[in-house]
Design a protein around this motif. Structure first.
Motif, PDB file in Angstrom:
ATOM      1  N   VAL A   1       0.858  -1.176   0.000  1.00 46.49           N
ATOM      2  CA  VAL A   1       0.000   0.000   0.000  1.00 46.49           C
ATOM      3  C   VAL A   1       0.898   1.230   0.000  1.00 46.49           C
ATOM      4  O   VAL A   1       1.741   1.396   0.881  1.00 46.49           O
ATOM      5  CB  VAL A   1      -0.940   0.008   1.225  1.00 46.49           C
ATOM      6  N   VAL A   2       0.699   2.087  -1.001  1.00 40.38           N
ATOM      7  CA  VAL A   2       1.568   3.245  -1.176  1.00 40.38           C
ATOM      8  C   VAL A   2       0.844   4.505  -0.721  1.00 40.38           C
ATOM      9  O   VAL A   2      -0.320   4.712  -1.050  1.00 40.38           O
ATOM     10  CB  VAL A   2       1.967   3.387  -2.664  1.00 40.38           C
ATOM     11  N   ILE A   3       1.509   5.341   0.031  1.00 37.73           N
ATOM     12  CA  ILE A   3       0.930   6.610   0.471  1.00 37.73           C
ATOM     13  C   ILE A   3       0.780   7.513  -0.741  1.00 37.73           C
ATOM     14  O   ILE A   3       1.725   7.752  -1.483  1.00 37.73           O
ATOM     15  CB  ILE A   3       1.830   7.272   1.530  1.00 37.73           C
ATOM     16  N   ALA A   4      -0.435   8.015  -0.963  1.00 39.14           N
ATOM     17  CA  ALA A   4      -0.759   8.722  -2.199  1.00 39.14           C
ATOM     18  C   ALA A   4       0.154   9.907  -2.454  1.00 39.14           C
ATOM     19  O   ALA A   4       0.573  10.143  -3.578  1.00 39.14           O
ATOM     20  CB  ALA A   4      -2.218   9.170  -2.166  1.00 39.14           C
ATOM     21  N   LYS A   5       0.483  10.675  -1.438  1.00 40.98           N
ATOM     22  CA  LYS A   5       1.268  11.887  -1.641  1.00 40.98           C
ATOM     23  C   LYS A   5       2.730  11.580  -1.937  1.00 40.98           C
ATOM     24  O   LYS A   5       3.491  12.455  -2.354  1.00 40.98           O
ATOM     25  CB  LYS A   5       1.166  12.802  -0.428  1.00 40.98           C
ATOM     26  N   GLU A   6       3.176  10.335  -1.737  1.00 39.06           N
ATOM     27  CA  GLU A   6       4.554   9.968  -1.998  1.00 39.06           C
ATOM     28  C   GLU A   6       4.721   9.253  -3.325  1.00 39.06           C
ATOM     29  O   GLU A   6       5.825   9.153  -3.841  1.00 39.06           O
ATOM     30  CB  GLU A   6       5.087   9.080  -0.871  1.00 39.06           C
ATOM     31  N   ALA A   7       3.657   8.749  -3.919  1.00 41.18           N
ATOM     32  CA  ALA A   7       3.742   8.028  -5.180  1.00 41.18           C
ATOM     33  C   ALA A   7       2.420   8.142  -5.918  1.00 41.18           C
ATOM     34  O   ALA A   7       1.383   8.447  -5.331  1.00 41.18           O
ATOM     35  CB  ALA A   7       4.087   6.559  -4.922  1.00 41.18           C
ATOM     36  N   LYS A   8       2.450   7.880  -7.210  1.00 36.71           N
ATOM     37  CA  LYS A   8       1.259   8.028  -8.036  1.00 36.71           C
ATOM     38  C   LYS A   8       0.373   6.784  -8.009  1.00 36.71           C
ATOM     39  O   LYS A   8      -0.726   6.810  -8.547  1.00 36.71           O
ATOM     40  CB  LYS A   8       1.661   8.340  -9.471  1.00 36.71           C
ATOM     41  N   PHE A   9       0.856   5.687  -7.424  1.00 41.77           N
ATOM     42  CA  PHE A   9       0.099   4.446  -7.417  1.00 41.77           C
ATOM     43  C   PHE A   9      -0.650   4.265  -6.104  1.00 41.77           C
ATOM     44  O   PHE A   9      -0.110   4.534  -5.023  1.00 41.77           O
ATOM     45  CB  PHE A   9       1.019   3.243  -7.651  1.00 41.77           C
ATOM     46  N   LEU A  10      -1.897   3.798  -6.191  1.00 38.62           N
ATOM     47  CA  LEU A  10      -2.687   3.547  -4.995  1.00 38.62           C
ATOM     48  C   LEU A  10      -2.272   2.250  -4.307  1.00 38.62           C
ATOM     49  O   LEU A  10      -2.366   2.126  -3.091  1.00 38.62           O
ATOM     50  CB  LEU A  10      -4.173   3.485  -5.366  1.00 38.62           C
ATOM     51  N   LYS A  11      -1.847   1.292  -5.118  1.00 43.67           N
ATOM     52  CA  LYS A  11      -1.445  -0.020  -4.591  1.00 43.67           C
ATOM     53  C   LYS A  11      -0.602  -0.720  -5.641  1.00 43.67           C
ATOM     54  O   LYS A  11      -0.773  -0.488  -6.844  1.00 43.67           O
ATOM     55  CB  LYS A  11      -2.677  -0.861  -4.256  1.00 43.67           C
ATOM     56  N   THR A  12       0.295  -1.582  -5.213  1.00 43.41           N
ATOM     57  CA  THR A  12       1.111  -2.360  -6.140  1.00 43.41           C
ATOM     58  C   THR A  12       1.118  -3.822  -5.718  1.00 43.41           C
ATOM     59  O   THR A  12       1.402  -4.142  -4.563  1.00 43.41           O
ATOM     60  CB  THR A  12       2.562  -1.841  -6.185  1.00 43.41           C
ATOM     61  N   ASP A  13       0.761  -4.697  -6.658  1.00 43.56           N
ATOM     62  CA  ASP A  13       0.819  -6.140  -6.442  1.00 43.56           C
ATOM     63  C   ASP A  13       1.961  -6.721  -7.271  1.00 43.56           C
ATOM     64  O   ASP A  13       2.164  -6.334  -8.427  1.00 43.56           O
ATOM     65  CB  ASP A  13      -0.485  -6.829  -6.852  1.00 43.56           C
ATOM     66  N   THR A  14       2.699  -7.654  -6.696  1.00 43.17           N
ATOM     67  CA  THR A  14       3.754  -8.350  -7.420  1.00 43.17           C
ATOM     68  C   THR A  14       3.245  -9.714  -7.880  1.00 43.17           C
ATOM     69  O   THR A  14       2.821 -10.522  -7.055  1.00 43.17           O
ATOM     70  CB  THR A  14       5.004  -8.546  -6.537  1.00 43.17           C
ATOM     71  N   LEU A  15       3.262  -9.948  -9.180  1.00 42.32           N
ATOM     72  CA  LEU A  15       2.785 -11.211  -9.753  1.00 42.32           C
ATOM     73  C   LEU A  15       3.983 -12.075 -10.109  1.00 42.32           C
ATOM     74  O   LEU A  15       4.786 -11.711 -10.979  1.00 42.32           O
ATOM     75  CB  LEU A  15       1.953 -10.968 -11.014  1.00 42.32           C
ATOM     76  N   PHE A  16       4.109 -13.216  -9.446  1.00 43.70           N
ATOM     77  CA  PHE A  16       5.131 -14.188  -9.809  1.00 43.70           C
ATOM     78  C   PHE A  16       4.546 -15.109 -10.872  1.00 43.70           C
ATOM     79  O   PHE A  16       3.444 -15.634 -10.721  1.00 43.70           O
ATOM     80  CB  PHE A  16       5.592 -14.965  -8.580  1.00 43.70           C
ATOM     81  N   ILE A  17       5.259 -15.295 -11.968  1.00 48.53           N
ATOM     82  CA  ILE A  17       4.743 -16.006 -13.137  1.00 48.53           C
ATOM     83  C   ILE A  17       5.082 -17.489 -13.032  1.00 48.53           C
ATOM     84  O   ILE A  17       6.256 -17.855 -12.940  1.00 48.53           O
ATOM     85  CB  ILE A  17       5.331 -15.422 -14.425  1.00 48.53           C
TER      86      ILE A  17
END
Length: 244
Positions: free
Chosen positions: A36-52
């Motif tokens: 979960v990314v703090i909105a004022k520090e980055a443009k993304f609301l959330k980032t998920d890492t997908l392992f293939i």
């Protein structure tokens, strides 16, 4: 007609009797890390890492970062999310794709796997991605990418829904068994129960498509009338799911 190589999403496998590996290319629920990314520090609301997944194991040093860029709900509470997918090979970012998913359910999960089918997963330039709530009866969104070096193409996208072995999905056929074929096919399959007999159903095929390699990308051609059934057959539930 019995398909040689099929695609079925991971949810169908969890909801029905299993088919043979040669028939099904499944996307397993991927191991996911959520940040979960703090909105004022980055443009993304959330980032998920997908392992293939590559067969039974996850690929080493290759993964996808799914960034939630924007998410809104309309007056009917239908949630739409905009995502940026960053593809990494050997831990280096090589390509980016942007997609919009409508009808997001809380608790939805990503899945990712290499190959058009499970038989051609090893060293494949194809990556299948799925997104949806991991339970029977929920819609799933699917994306087929072709990634070779830094050239990324969204080849095809579709939706599916299954419930206890019934439903609709897309199946792929790669008759050459090559990981990077000159051409391959897909069709939409639907298997619905009869009203008066829960052990009998009707299977239909529609939207037969051929994909042909042209340069570094694939071009698709519809071989049947769009959204029109070109094959129909009544089958018992067991007979359908025991096809080899």
């Amino acid at each position: 007609m019995k398909p040689q190589s099929l695609f079925i999403l991971f949810l169908l496998i969890g909801c029905q009797k299993p088919k043979s590996e040669s028939q099904i290319s499944s996307i397993k629920p991927t191991e996911t890390k959520t940040e979960v990314v703090i909105a004022k520090e980055a443009k993304f609301l959330k980032t998920d890492t997908l392992f293939i997944s590559e067969g039974e194991e996850n690929a080493k040093n290759s993964y996808i970062l799914a960034h939630l860029v924007d998410q809104k709900a309309d007056k009917d509470s239908i949630v739409t999310g905009k995502y940026q997918l960053d593809f990494y090979q050997n831990k280096s970012k090589t390509a980016t794709s942007k997609i919009t998913i409508k009808g997001i359910e809380k608790g939805s999960e990503w899945g990712a796997s290499y190959g058009l089918t499970s038989a051609t997963a090893k060293n494949s330039p194809f990556i299948q991605i799925s997104f949806g709530y991991p339970a029977c009866g929920y819609n799933q969104s699917h994306y087929l990418y072709h990634l070779k070096n830094s050239n990324l193409q969204l080849v095809y996208e579709w939706d599916s829904m299954t419930d206890s072995g019934w439903g609709n999905w897309v199946e792929f056929e790669n008759s050459s068994a090559k990981t990077n074929p000159e051409s391959f096919y897909c069709k939409t399959v639907s298997f619905e129960p009869e009203d008066n007999d829960e052990n009998m159903g009707t299977v239909t095929h529609s939207d037969s498509i051929v994909f042909r390699l042209s340069g570094n990308s694939y071009k698709k051609q519809l071989l049947s009338a769009k959204d029109k059934t070109y094959f129909e057959k009544k089958m018992s539930f067991d007979a359908f799911h025991n096809q080899k």
